[in-house]
Scaffold this motif. Structure first.
Motif, mmCIF file in Angstrom:
data_model
loop_
_atom_site.group_PDB
_atom_site.id
_atom_site.type_symbol
_atom_site.label_atom_id
_atom_site.label_comp_id
_atom_site.label_asym_id
_atom_site.label_seq_id
_atom_site.Cartn_x
_atom_site.Cartn_y
_atom_site.Cartn_z
ATOM 1 N N GLN A 4 0.851 -1.192 0.000
ATOM 2 C CA GLN A 4 0.000 0.000 0.000
ATOM 3 C C GLN A 4 0.884 1.237 0.000
ATOM 4 N N ALA A 5 0.854 1.968 -1.104
ATOM 5 C CA ALA A 5 1.625 3.200 -1.230
ATOM 6 C C ALA A 5 0.807 4.380 -0.740
ATOM 7 N N SER A 6 1.493 5.318 -0.107
ATOM 8 C CA SER A 6 0.837 6.527 0.384
ATOM 9 C C SER A 6 1.854 7.653 0.437
ATOM 10 N N GLY A 7 1.360 8.858 0.701
ATOM 11 C CA GLY A 7 2.248 9.992 0.877
ATOM 12 C C GLY A 7 2.299 10.952 -0.290
ATOM 13 N N GLY A 8 1.567 10.671 -1.341
ATOM 14 C CA GLY A 8 1.556 11.572 -2.472
ATOM 15 C C GLY A 8 0.839 12.870 -2.143
ATOM 16 N N GLY A 9 0.925 13.802 -3.064
ATOM 17 C CA GLY A 9 0.261 15.083 -2.862
ATOM 18 C C GLY A 9 0.668 16.081 -3.915
ATOM 19 N N LEU A 10 0.329 17.331 -3.651
ATOM 20 C CA LEU A 10 0.641 18.439 -4.557
ATOM 21 C C LEU A 10 1.765 19.267 -3.949
ATOM 22 N N VAL A 11 2.838 19.450 -4.714
ATOM 23 C CA VAL A 11 3.958 20.262 -4.251
ATOM 24 C C VAL A 11 4.398 21.185 -5.378
ATOM 25 N N GLN A 12 5.107 22.219 -5.007
ATOM 26 C CA GLN A 12 5.644 23.143 -5.993
ATOM 27 C C GLN A 12 6.968 22.616 -6.548
ATOM 28 N N ASN A 13 7.321 23.131 -7.686
ATOM 29 C CA ASN A 13 8.609 22.830 -8.313
ATOM 30 C C ASN A 13 9.736 23.058 -7.294
ATOM 31 N N GLY A 14 10.581 22.047 -7.137
ATOM 32 C CA GLY A 14 11.662 22.129 -6.167
ATOM 33 C C GLY A 14 11.326 21.599 -4.792
ATOM 34 N N GLY A 15 10.094 21.228 -4.583
ATOM 35 C CA GLY A 15 9.660 20.736 -3.279
ATOM 36 C C GLY A 15 10.015 19.281 -3.039
ATOM 37 N N SER A 16 9.576 18.774 -1.907
ATOM 38 C CA SER A 16 9.898 17.405 -1.492
ATOM 39 C C SER A 16 8.658 16.667 -1.031
ATOM 40 N N LEU A 17 8.698 15.363 -1.197
ATOM 41 C CA LEU A 17 7.672 14.468 -0.668
ATOM 42 C C LEU A 17 8.353 13.177 -0.255
ATOM 43 N N LYS A 18 7.747 12.499 0.707
ATOM 44 C CA LYS A 18 8.238 11.186 1.098
ATOM 45 C C LYS A 18 7.097 10.188 0.949
ATOM 46 N N LEU A 19 7.278 9.248 0.067
ATOM 47 C CA LEU A 19 6.293 8.200 -0.136
ATOM 48 C C LEU A 19 6.601 7.026 0.785
ATOM 49 N N SER A 20 5.550 6.367 1.205
ATOM 50 C CA SER A 20 5.684 5.173 2.033
ATOM 51 C C SER A 20 4.992 4.008 1.346
ATOM 52 N N CYS A 21 5.536 2.838 1.555
ATOM 53 C CA CYS A 21 4.935 1.612 1.038
ATOM 54 C C CYS A 21 4.837 0.634 2.205
ATOM 55 N N LYS A 22 3.613 0.407 2.645
ATOM 56 C CA LYS A 22 3.390 -0.529 3.734
ATOM 57 C C LYS A 22 3.182 -1.913 3.141
ATOM 58 N N THR A 23 3.932 -2.877 3.636
ATOM 59 C CA THR A 23 3.841 -4.230 3.100
ATOM 60 C C THR A 23 3.310 -5.184 4.168
ATOM 61 N N ARG A 24 2.661 -6.217 3.712
ATOM 62 C CA ARG A 24 2.174 -7.235 4.641
ATOM 63 C C ARG A 24 1.995 -8.557 3.908
ATOM 64 N N GLY A 25 2.084 -9.618 4.659
ATOM 65 C CA GLY A 25 1.856 -10.934 4.083
ATOM 66 C C GLY A 25 3.099 -11.628 3.579
ATOM 67 N N PHE A 26 4.265 -10.984 3.752
ATOM 68 C CA PHE A 26 5.506 -11.643 3.355
ATOM 69 C C PHE A 26 6.646 -11.020 4.166
ATOM 70 N N ILE A 27 7.779 -11.689 4.171
ATOM 71 C CA ILE A 27 8.937 -11.197 4.906
ATOM 72 C C ILE A 27 9.697 -10.228 4.016
#
Length: 123
Positions: A4-27
């Motif tokens: 499950q990916a999350s953390g997207g959004g709207l940012v201005q040119n030059g900005g930053s974002l951190k995406l997360s990927c939550k995993t489950r069901g495997f090691i």
């Protein structure tokens, strides 16, 4: 198996974002995880991949700007995106490689996918 990916959004040119990927069901430690993106009208393209077997891999267009990391204890994978550009606008996905190696950017090599999170960079 779920991602499950999350953390997207709207940012201005030059900005930053951190995406997360939550995993489950495997090691998580046993598998490589890739990040892909798909812009409207374009094919899905690989962005980054992280594996315990070797250092992270990045496509040339994001090298020096994007950093992938993982926390196996939390079953999480992250994509820190800095100096974002309008051409980075896309839906971003995390996906599992069924091996512990980053083998390349062919989407068909990845067996499970998250649902995607929208990243929009305004100029």
């Amino acid at each position: 198996v779920q991602l499950q990916a999350s953390g997207g959004g709207l940012v201005q040119n030059g900005g930053s974002l951190k995406l997360s990927c939550k995993t489950r069901g495997f090691i998580l430690d046993w598998y490589a995880i890739g990040w892909f993106r798909q812009a409207p009208g374009k094919e899905r393209e690989g962005v980054a991949c992280i594996s315990r077997r070797h250092g992270p891999a990045y496509v040339d267009s994001v090298k020096g700007r994007f950093t992938s990391s993982r926390d196996n204890a939390k079953n999480m994978v992250y994509l820190q995106m800095n100096d974002l550009k309008p051409e980075d606008t896309a839906v971003y996905y995390c996906a599992r490689d069924p091996t512990e190696y980053c083998r390349g950017w062919n989407p068909t090599d990845f067996d499970f996918w998250g649902q995607g999170t929208q990243v929009t960079v305004s100029s």
